[in-house]
Write an enzyme that holds these catalytic residues in place. Structure first.
Site, mmCIF file in Angstrom:
data_model
loop_
_atom_site.group_PDB
_atom_site.id
_atom_site.type_symbol
_atom_site.label_atom_id
_atom_site.label_comp_id
_atom_site.label_asym_id
_atom_site.label_seq_id
_atom_site.Cartn_x
_atom_site.Cartn_y
_atom_site.Cartn_z
ATOM 1 N N GLU A 2 -14.846 32.567 -49.190
ATOM 2 C CA GLU A 2 -13.636 31.750 -49.184
ATOM 3 C C GLU A 2 -12.906 31.750 -47.839
ATOM 4 O O GLU A 2 -12.360 30.731 -47.408
ATOM 5 C CB GLU A 2 -12.682 32.220 -50.301
ATOM 6 N N GLU A 53 -17.547 36.117 -58.458
ATOM 7 C CA GLU A 53 -16.442 36.637 -59.256
ATOM 8 C C GLU A 53 -16.769 36.624 -60.748
ATOM 9 O O GLU A 53 -16.273 37.466 -61.500
ATOM 10 C CB GLU A 53 -15.179 35.836 -58.940
#
Length: 253
Positions: A128, A108
């Site tokens: 995740e 990210e």
């Protein structure tokens, strides 16, 4: 500035290094604050045109420091988000130089950058979901705007990793290099830094905002951003340098 983040400036390029190799450059509060300070330095220094963010020790970033998180530490800066900038990227361009792994929050961080240069053995992923979590630091929001939605969906739902070549094929990575990603990023940054700083900054702004503009308003909105460039000292200098067959001397005004 914290030892968790190191900076160096040369020829209009600021290199920002996450310096926690013993923790695979996982982002804790010190990293977030250090990156935020480095981004502020990039923005405020008129001698700098572009930044590079990278990681020490052969790994880009393994994401959030889970040990620090379990102790109640959040790797965010108010108003700027995870890693001190993902919710408020700089107006000046930023390149991610990825060696090793860019995973979870590490990917990210790369997503929040404008360009990505990766070593051929680099790996990317937002795993995740494998831990019952969601990629909440920008991947779910930005990745479908950077690559085809179905590829973004696959990465988000499987949590699987992809290599640098695949990341380039789907449009996430700009350049894949055999050697150090930082060396490749510096080469790309030097090309950009040689250009007019006002034009570089404005060009980034238009591209970043264009998808929010309707067809009817996009030309007027673009003009608001680039109009002043055509009457700037740099525009005249660029034309003069071309005519005189010499390197331009930018003033940033």
């Amino acid at each position: 500035m914290s030892e968790a983040v190191l900076t160096s400036a040369e020829n209009g390029v600021l290199t920002i290094t996450i310096n926690r190799p013993e923790a695979k450059n996982a982002v804790n509060r010190a990293v977030a604050e250090g990156v935020a300070a480095a981004i502020e330095a990039l923005e405020s220094d008129d001698s700098l045109t572009i930044g590079i963010i990278t990681g020490a020790g052969g790994t880009f970033c393994s994401g959030m420091d889970l040990k620090a998180f379990l102790q109640g530490e959040l790797p965010v800066v108010s108003g700027k988000g995870f890693a001190g900038f993902v919710e408020a990227p700089p107006a000046k361009p930023l390149i991610a130089a990825v060696d090793g792994y860019a995973l979870a929050g590490g990917m990210e961080v790369a997503i929040a950058c404008d360009l990505v240069v990766a070593n051929k053995d680099a790996k990317f992923g937002i795993p995740e979901v494998k831990r019952g979590l969601a990629a909440g630091a920008g991947a779910l929001l930005r990745l479908p705007r950077l690559i085809p939605q179905r590829y973004a969906m696959e990465l988000a739902l499987t949590g699987d990793f992809i290599g640098a070549e695949r990341a380039a094929e789907i449009g996430f990575v700009n350049r894949v290099v055999d050697g150090s990603a930082l060396d490749g990023a510096k080469e790309l940054a030097a090309t950009i830094a040689a250009n007019g700083p006002l034009a570089v900054k404005a060009s980034k702004e238009v591209i970043a905002k264009t998808e929010d503009w309707s067809h009817d308003e996009m030309w007027a909105e673009q003009q608001k951003i680039i109009g002043g460039i055509f009457t700037s000292e740099d525009a005249r200098e660029g034309a003069a340098a071309f005519a005189q067959k010499r390197k331009p001397e930018w003033k940033g005004r």
